[in-house]
Scaffold this motif. Structure first.
Motif, PDB file in Angstrom:
ATOM      1  N   ILE A   1       0.830  -1.208   0.000  1.00 40.94           N
ATOM      2  CA  ILE A   1       0.000   0.000   0.000  1.00 40.94           C
ATOM      3  C   ILE A   1       0.865   1.258   0.000  1.00 40.94           C
ATOM      4  O   ILE A   1       0.593   2.221  -0.730  1.00 40.94           O
ATOM      5  CB  ILE A   1      -0.951  -0.022   1.217  1.00 40.94           C
ATOM      6  N   LYS A   2       1.931   1.253   0.791  1.00 42.20           N
ATOM      7  CA  LYS A   2       2.798   2.421   0.864  1.00 42.20           C
ATOM      8  C   LYS A   2       3.517   2.685  -0.450  1.00 42.20           C
ATOM      9  O   LYS A   2       3.701   3.835  -0.857  1.00 42.20           O
ATOM     10  CB  LYS A   2       3.821   2.223   1.990  1.00 42.20           C
TER      11      LYS A   2
ATOM     12  N   GLN B   1      -7.212   6.961   1.613  1.00 40.13           N
ATOM     13  CA  GLN B   1      -6.841   8.320   1.236  1.00 40.13           C
ATOM     14  C   GLN B   1      -6.058   8.385  -0.076  1.00 40.13           C
ATOM     15  O   GLN B   1      -6.114   9.381  -0.787  1.00 40.13           O
ATOM     16  CB  GLN B   1      -6.033   8.973   2.361  1.00 40.13           C
ATOM     17  N   LYS B   2      -5.339   7.317  -0.412  1.00 40.51           N
ATOM     18  CA  LYS B   2      -4.605   7.293  -1.677  1.00 40.51           C
ATOM     19  C   LYS B   2      -5.474   6.804  -2.845  1.00 40.51           C
ATOM     20  O   LYS B   2      -4.990   6.707  -3.973  1.00 40.51           O
ATOM     21  CB  LYS B   2      -3.359   6.398  -1.550  1.00 40.51           C
ATOM     22  N   ALA B   3      -6.735   6.519  -2.567  1.00 44.80           N
ATOM     23  CA  ALA B   3      -7.687   6.103  -3.598  1.00 44.80           C
ATOM     24  C   ALA B   3      -7.180   4.871  -4.359  1.00 44.80           C
ATOM     25  O   ALA B   3      -7.227   4.799  -5.581  1.00 44.80           O
ATOM     26  CB  ALA B   3      -7.983   7.242  -4.572  1.00 44.80           C
ATOM     27  N   LEU B   4      -6.690   3.881  -3.591  1.00 45.79           N
ATOM     28  CA  LEU B   4      -6.173   2.661  -4.203  1.00 45.79           C
ATOM     29  C   LEU B   4      -7.301   1.664  -4.460  1.00 45.79           C
ATOM     30  O   LEU B   4      -8.272   1.593  -3.712  1.00 45.79           O
ATOM     31  CB  LEU B   4      -5.125   2.016  -3.288  1.00 45.79           C
TER      32      LEU B   4
ATOM     33  N   GLY C   1      -3.412   3.961  -7.774  1.00 47.09           N
ATOM     34  CA  GLY C   1      -2.901   2.725  -8.361  1.00 47.09           C
ATOM     35  C   GLY C   1      -3.735   1.512  -8.002  1.00 47.09           C
ATOM     36  O   GLY C   1      -4.697   1.586  -7.228  1.00 47.09           O
ATOM     37  N   ASN C   2      -3.326   0.379  -8.563  1.00 43.02           N
ATOM     38  CA  ASN C   2      -4.046  -0.882  -8.362  1.00 43.02           C
ATOM     39  C   ASN C   2      -3.184  -1.880  -7.607  1.00 43.02           C
ATOM     40  O   ASN C   2      -1.976  -1.972  -7.850  1.00 43.02           O
ATOM     41  CB  ASN C   2      -4.438  -1.506  -9.703  1.00 43.02           C
TER      42      ASN C   2
END
Length: 421
Positions: free
Chosen positions: A312-313, A341-344, A319-320
């Motif tokens: 995740i980091k 929050q990173k919309a992953l 991204g996916n």
């Protein structure tokens, strides 16, 4: 380097058993697999086929059972195994696509072919093939049955045996040519289809920068297939130096977790924007943290969140992420904040081999794909218990998968010596 092989395999090794008995690898308890003589399977449904196994292998998923992580869902004496090929010995009256004598790849996922999920080609989510009440209670739903896995996945006997009953054989067996190297076909039963599934989940496309956690057979297959799909750069993450060397030889950028334990932070230090697509293919065996044992003891979580946290980091915003390492239970300290929050986009799930076949088989037959590299050892099927131990204890550094040949397989088509480029 040449692999170390046992005594030569010859056709004289084949001695038939009584028609109603066969040898099979049975789970007898934690770290205890033994070869036993058990009743030969028979057709119990008109859609069944009986396959006489010629070659099988041990998967990372088998180690979950071997190590006792699913001991509450496995019964003593259960037959192991989910990766095998063989010849059709008998078919039920409703089997339409197979005939006696056909060579087949046995796919591990059992699907009915008729439920709403199967109609959408989401075969690993089949509503019908898994009767497990335990999974229904734990997950809220049942996913498809799987050969040789556990009672959670239907309790189907596996194919680390001389014969295997394959339910719904038209959909669970893939007919294959008799003249193709057994190693290539064996790799297609699970590893290659799982690797392709991971790339589909992550939506890897031309020009993507990809990070793959794990350099085992599936991780390396993901990396190589990512290149085939047009990935511009692939980072290969592991802690085994020989596996990392293999990844580098395949054209990947190796990163050693033992040198860079905060893998997410390190990857961002060399690529600040992060990777476009990230795939976790190491699963529960990717961490040796003492804290995980403590959390398991206190019931706080049975899976490690460490590899997923790093994934995740290291993934860019928007991204996916694909998760194909085996995760079955709960985890602790999961980084839900960065994920949201990173919309992953995160996707996971068992492979859907029926969806990707015969496309992958055609790649092999045409010569565009040769997955035989993943088999670095060969031995007689009767020695499978020793190979479980060696696999679990990492006795052979960098070793990948073993080809296990049954007596019938030895009588049919001996495999040539395996070499590693």
């Amino acid at each position: 380097m040449a692999a170390v092989l046992p005594s030569p395999i010859t056709s004289t090794d084949y001695v038939p058993h009584p028609t109603n008995k066969m040898k099979a690898a049975r789970w007898m308890g934690r770290r205890d697999v033994e070869i036993g003589l058990v009743p030969k399977p028979t057709i119990t449904d008109p859609s069944d086929a009986i396959i006489q196994v010629t070659h099988c292998t041990i998967s990372g998923s088998d180690l979950h059972i071997y190590e006792g992580d699913l001991s509450e869902a496995v019964r003593k004496g259960d037959i192991m195994g989910r990766e095998a090929i063989g010849l059709v010995e008998q078919v039920g009256p409703n089997v339409k696509t197979l005939e006696v004598g056909d060579r087949v790849i046995i796919l591990p996922v059992i699907a009915c072919g008729h439920c709403d999920y199967c109609k959408r080609k989401e075969y690993s989510l089949c509503d019908v093939s898994n009767p497990s009440k335990e999974m229904q209670i734990a997950y809220g739903h049942r996913v498809a049955g799987i050969l040789g896995h556990s009672q959670l996945c239907g309790g189907y006997p596996g194919n680390q045996a001389e014969f295997c009953r394959v339910p719904n054989a038209d959909l669970t067996c893939l007919k294959a040519p008799h003249d193709v190297d057994a190693r290539k076909l064996l790799s297609l039963s699970d590893v290659v289809s799982t690797a392709w599934h991971a790339l589909e989940l992550a939506e890897v496309r031309d020009g993507d920068v990809v990070g793959v956690w794990g350099c085992g057979p599936i991780g390396l297959s993901i990396q190589r297939l990512a290149k085939l799909r047009g990935a511009s750069m692939v980072y290969a993450v592991d802690r085994d130096p020989q596996r990392l060397q293999r990844a580098e030889a395949f054209g990947m950028i190796p990163i050693d977790v033992s040198v860079h334990p905060d893998m997410g932070e390190y990857l961002l230090s060399i690529r600040p924007q992060g990777v476009d697509k990230a795939i976790e293919a190491s699963g529960y065996r990717s961490t040796q943290q003492p804290s995980l044992a403590a959390m398991r003891a206190f019931g706080l979580g049975r899976e490690s969140s460490d590899p997923v946290s790093a994934v995740i980091k290291a993934t860019r915003k928007g991204g996916n992420i694909a998760l194909v390492g085996d995760f079955f239970f709960t985890t602790h300290d999961f980084p839900i904040g960065p994920l949201v929050q990173k919309a992953l986009t995160v996707r996971g799930g068992q492979s859907i081999p029926q969806r990707y076949q015969p496309f992958l088989l055609d790649l092999v037959i045409s010569g565009r794909l040769d997955p035989s590299w993943m088999f670095t050892y060969e031995d007689h099927f009767e020695n499978i218990a020793d190979h479980y131990r060696r696999f679990a204890e990492h006795e052979e550094p960098g070793g990948l998968k073993v080809v296990l040949v049954t007596a019938f397989g030895r009588s049919q088509q001996p495999i040539s010596d395996i070499t590693i480029d």
